[in-house]
Motif scaffolding. Structure first.
Motif, mmCIF file in Angstrom:
data_model
loop_
_atom_site.group_PDB
_atom_site.id
_atom_site.type_symbol
_atom_site.label_atom_id
_atom_site.label_comp_id
_atom_site.label_asym_id
_atom_site.label_seq_id
_atom_site.Cartn_x
_atom_site.Cartn_y
_atom_site.Cartn_z
ATOM 1 N N VAL A 274 -0.552 4.300 -12.103
ATOM 2 C CA VAL A 274 -1.668 3.365 -12.171
ATOM 3 C C VAL A 274 -1.157 1.939 -12.350
ATOM 4 N N ALA A 275 -0.189 1.729 -13.243
ATOM 5 C CA ALA A 275 0.328 0.384 -13.500
ATOM 6 C C ALA A 275 1.017 -0.199 -12.271
ATOM 7 N N VAL A 276 1.662 0.655 -11.488
ATOM 8 C CA VAL A 276 2.367 0.171 -10.288
ATOM 9 C C VAL A 276 1.389 -0.155 -9.166
ATOM 10 N N ARG A 277 0.271 0.576 -9.095
ATOM 11 C CA ARG A 277 -0.632 0.452 -7.956
ATOM 12 C C ARG A 277 -1.916 -0.301 -8.251
ATOM 13 N N SER A 278 -2.128 -0.790 -9.473
ATOM 14 C CA SER A 278 -3.398 -1.413 -9.830
ATOM 15 C C SER A 278 -3.179 -2.831 -10.341
#
Length: 437
Positions: free
Chosen positions: A161-165
């Motif tokens: 989530v942190a990488v893609r959001s």
């Protein structure tokens, strides 16, 4: 009834509170409901997406996503390991939990991992719902209720989530994670908050680095496109200079022919018709050259269709045209002129062409001596004409032709001398012969 002034004052004081509440709840709403991850993460290497073997060509997909396969394999491993640990806990504590409940808990601690590659936020939302349900079972078997499988699964999902959001969604994920951890087991809140914080920060830094690399690559592509466009414009500008050389030469010959043909014909219809045919042929040649150059200048797709340019192989044709205009041209060739680089041959041709055009304009009927010789790695072009029928007091004007000659010679790194010689005029150019010319 509340007075209107009081209502307005209350509204003024309530507005900052509403704005602050909106700013606080916005990350939570984005994380839990409305937010969406990037449609695609970092483009994967071809080694991570190999092509499907020909023996399996009937399958609906043509590549194998190794990352997805790894997630599925890890999901199954975590499920199997988590189920084994739960069974061991049942045996150790003599709990009455049945197999279906244990299977559900094992799935809750592993299943979201299978979705993190394609739908990271959906995987996290599933995890944030399933983990509390799974801990209802695991808290009866261990304290704290978090299993190793659940920890690994949640860390990988939060990282995705942190990488893609975007940042505010990641902040919302962190807040919800800490709140849920506090509700499940307050005693382990510090440990859970520390793990989630490190994961979120690491994922966000990876995202920032990838975005920076993507922007840098985009700027490099734009720079390459700009350089390519600039090269095209420079090439079109260079070809545009051909317009003067080509058209001016043909127009000069046409003008002189138009004056000379009636005088040479002297009432002879056959000779007059022959002269008009020559003028027509020269006009068509000039129009063809002009259309070729203007067609290149009008190209907008970055891939101009550049027609072959003339070279020294057409020198005899050029001299015949000059002779038909009344000049007496003598040509001497020295050395082997075959195999010259295109730029050198074209420049030598244009210098000879412009010199003959100048002689037609400024010294009509003159005798022109042209010598083109190759000496080692140099090509010498020398064109000299006498005064011809030019009036002695007529001024000689410097036109664009000599400027074009100097630009051509300078482009090749050569040297040019042009100026009056006695009553006539001479042009001498030395062009280096190099392989990249």
């Amino acid at each position: 009834m509340i007075p209107s002034s009081a209502r307005q004052a209350l509204a003024r004081h309530a507005r900052p509170v509403r704005e602050a509440a909106a700013r606080l709840t916005h990350p939570l709403v984005e994380a839990l409901v409305t937010g969406a991850a990037d449609p695609a993460g970092r483009p994967r290497s071809r080694r991570l997406r190999p092509r499907m073997p020909r023996a399996l060509g009937l399958l609906p997909f043509r590549t194998i996503d190794l990352v997805l396969l790894a997630d599925l394999a890890l999901t199954f491993t975590l499920f199997d390991a988590g189920l084994s640990l739960l069974r061991d806990g049942v045996i150790r504590t003599h709990s009455p939990l049945d197999a279906e409940v244990l299977t559900f808990a094992a799935l809750a601690f592993s299943l979201p991992l299978a979705l993190r590659g394609r739908w990271p936020l959906a995987a996290w939302r599933m995890a944030i719902v399933l983990i509390p349900l799974g801990t209802v079972v695991s808290r009866q078997l261990s304290d704290p209720p978090y299993s190793t499988a659940a920890t690994i699964m949640y860390v990988l999902v939060v990282y995705a989530v942190a990488v893609r959001s975007e940042r505010h969604i990641t902040v919302g994920v962190w807040i919800v994670s800490v709140l849920v951890a506090w509700m499940i087991h307050p005693g382990s809140l510090a440990v859970v908050a520390g793990i989630v914080t490190v994961t979120v920060l690491f994922g966000h830094n990876v995202r920032a680095r990838r975005l920076a690399i993507g922007l840098l690559a985009q700027e490099e592509r734009r720079s390459r496109q700009a350089l390519a466009g600039q090269a095209v414009l420079e090439e079109r500008t260079r070809i545009a200079r051909e317009l003067h050389d080509v058209v001016a030469h043909h127009m000069s010959v046409i003008a002189i022919q138009a004056e000379a043909v009636p005088l040479r014909a002297a009432g002879d219809a056959e000779r007059l018709e022959e002269g008009l045919r020559e003028i027509r042929a020269l006009s068509l040649a000039a129009m063809t050259e002009m259309r070729r150059v203007l067609g290149v200048l009008r190209e907008d797709d970055g891939h101009p269709d550049i027609a072959p340019q003339p070279g020294l192989g057409r020198l005899e044709e050029l001299i015949d045209t000059a002779r038909s205009a009344g000049l007496t041209v003598t040509l001497k060739v020295g050395g082997d002129l075959t195999g010259l680089p295109t730029a050198v041959s074209l420049s030598a041709y244009r210098i000879a062409q412009e010199s003959l055009s100048n002689a037609m304009r400024h010294a009509p009927g003159s005798a022109v001596s042209m010598r083109i010789a190759r000496y080692g790695a140099e090509l010498h072009v020398q064109v000299t004409n006498d005064a011809g029928h030019r009036s002695p007091g007529e001024p000689r004007r410097m036109g664009h032709g000599l400027i074009g000659m100097r630009e051509r010679v300078s482009m090749l790194g050569g040297s040019l001398w042009a100026g009056p010689v006695g009553a006539g005029f001479a042009v001498t150019a030395i062009l280096p012969i190099t392989e990249n010319a």
